[in-house]
Write a protein that holds these residues in place. Structure first.
Motif, short mmCIF file in Angstrom:
data_model
loop_
_atom_site.label_atom_id
_atom_site.label_comp_id
_atom_site.label_asym_id
_atom_site.label_seq_id
_atom_site.Cartn_x
_atom_site.Cartn_y
_atom_site.Cartn_z
N GLU A 63 0.83 -1.21 0.00
CA GLU A 63 0.00 0.00 0.00
C GLU A 63 0.86 1.26 0.00
O GLU A 63 0.56 2.24 -0.69
N GLU A 64 1.92 1.23 0.77
CA GLU A 64 2.84 2.37 0.83
C GLU A 64 3.48 2.61 -0.54
O GLU A 64 3.56 3.74 -1.02
N LEU A 65 3.93 1.53 -1.17
CA LEU A 65 4.55 1.64 -2.49
C LEU A 65 3.55 2.17 -3.51
O LEU A 65 3.86 3.08 -4.28
N LEU A 66 2.35 1.64 -3.53
CA LEU A 66 1.34 2.10 -4.48
C LEU A 66 0.99 3.57 -4.26
O LEU A 66 0.82 4.33 -5.21
N SER A 67 0.90 3.98 -3.02
CA SER A 67 0.60 5.37 -2.70
C SER A 67 1.73 6.29 -3.17
O SER A 67 1.48 7.33 -3.80
N GLU A 68 2.96 5.91 -2.86
CA GLU A 68 4.12 6.71 -3.30
C GLU A 68 4.19 6.76 -4.82
O GLU A 68 4.46 7.81 -5.41
N ARG A 70 1.69 6.39 -7.03
CA ARG A 70 0.61 7.23 -7.53
C ARG A 70 0.94 8.71 -7.33
O ARG A 70 0.80 9.51 -8.25
N ASP A 71 1.40 9.07 -6.13
CA ASP A 71 1.74 10.46 -5.86
C ASP A 71 2.84 10.96 -6.79
O ASP A 71 2.74 12.07 -7.32
N GLU A 72 3.85 10.16 -6.99
CA GLU A 72 4.96 10.54 -7.87
C GLU A 72 4.48 10.68 -9.30
O GLU A 72 4.83 11.62 -10.01
N PHE A 74 1.50 11.38 -10.47
CA PHE A 74 0.68 12.56 -10.69
C PHE A 74 1.46 13.86 -10.46
O PHE A 74 1.14 14.88 -11.05
N SER A 75 2.48 13.83 -9.63
CA SER A 75 3.29 15.04 -9.45
C SER A 75 4.14 15.34 -10.67
O SER A 75 4.51 16.48 -10.91
N MET A 76 4.43 14.32 -11.46
CA MET A 76 5.21 14.52 -12.68
C MET A 76 4.42 15.31 -13.72
O MET A 76 5.00 15.98 -14.58
N PHE A 77 3.11 15.17 -13.66
CA PHE A 77 2.25 15.80 -14.65
C PHE A 77 1.10 16.53 -13.96
O PHE A 77 -0.06 16.12 -14.05
N PRO A 78 1.41 17.64 -13.28
CA PRO A 78 0.37 18.35 -12.53
C PRO A 78 -0.72 18.94 -13.43
O PRO A 78 -1.81 19.22 -12.97
N GLU A 79 -0.44 19.10 -14.71
CA GLU A 79 -1.42 19.65 -15.64
C GLU A 79 -2.46 18.60 -16.05
O GLU A 79 -3.43 18.92 -16.69
#
Length: 192
Positions: A63-68, A70-72, A74-79
Motif C-alpha cells: 500500500e505504501e509503495l502504491l501510494s508513493e 501514484r503520488d509521484e 501525478f506530481s510529474m504531470f500536474p497539468e
C-alpha cells in the motif's frame, strides 16, 4: 506506550527496510519474524507493536509503495494526463522505475505477490492512457494493457540485466517501438 512520532516512523522504516532486504530472496511465507526483527535491529515484541504478522507488513509495504507511486506519477504531470507527450511518458516510466523499480521487481518477481502486478497496472493506467491521447472505444483497455505490459516488460528486462545500455538508448528504443511499431524499430537495429 506513547512514543514520539519520529521514533515510531524511524522504527517502522527500519522494519520496512529489513523486510525489503529479506523479501528480495525469500518468499513471504518463509520470512521469520525473529530474523526480520534482528535485521531491523529490534526484537520480536517490537515487530508486533507495528504489524499483526508478516502478511500485514507485506500489505502495508504494498500500500505504501502504491501510494508513493501514484503520488509521484501525478506530481510529474500536474497539468493532467491528457497533456502528456509520448516522449514524456517514456521518460516518466523510466523515472518511476528508477524510483520504485527495485521494490516493484521484488513484488512482481519470483518471491513476490502475484496480485500486486494487477494493482500496479491499475495505478499506471492513467499514464498509459496518456500515450493514446484519445479514446479508442472498446479497444482502449486492450491497447493500454498491451502498452503497459510491453513497456514494463522492457524496463524489467533492462533493470534485471544491469541496465546494460544507457538510459538515453532505452528511452529511444521504447519511444521508437511506441511511435513506429516494434517491427519498424527492430529493422533499425538489425545489422546484416
Amino acid at each position: 506506550m506513547n512514543k514520539q512520532p519520529e521514533v515510531t516512523a524511524r522504527t517502522r522504516k527500519m522494519f520496512m527496510d529489513a523486510f525489503w532486504k529479506i523479501f528480495r530472496n525469500t518468499p513471504v511465507e518463509k520470512i521469520r519474524i525473529d530474523a526480520l526483527a534482528k535485521e531491523a535491529g529490534y526484537n520480536r515484541t517490537t515487530f508486533y507493536e507495528y504489524f499483526e504478522d508478516i502478511y500485514d507488513l507485506l500489505r502495508q509495504a504494498e500500500e505504501e509503495l502504491l501510494s508513493e507511486y501514484r503520488d509521484e506519477m501525478f506530481s510529474m504531470f500536474p497539468e493532467g494526463m491528457n497533456s502528456i507527450g509520448k516522449t514524456d511518458i517514456v521518460k516518466a516510466l523510466v523515472s518511476l522505475f528508477d524510483t520504485f523499480g527495485d521494490r516493484i521487481l521484488i513484488l512482481t518477481g519470483k518471491t513476490g505477490d502475484s496480485s500486486f502486478s494487477s494493482r500496479l497496472e491499475k495505478q499506471a493506467m492513467p499514464l498509459m492512457r496518456g500515450i493514446l491521447g484519445a479514446d479508442a472505444g472498446e479497444y482502449t483497455n486492450y491497447i493500454v494493457t498491451f502498452v503497459y505490459n510491453a513497456v514494463t516488460g522492457v524496463l524489467r528486462y533492462w533493470y534485471e540485466n544491469g541496465r546494460q545500455i544507457p538510459e538515453e538508448s532505452i528511452l529511444k528504443l521504447l519511444y521508437g517501438m511506441l511511435s513506429d511499431g516494434v517491427l519498424n524499430t527492430a529493422l533499425k537495429y538489425v545489422t546484416v
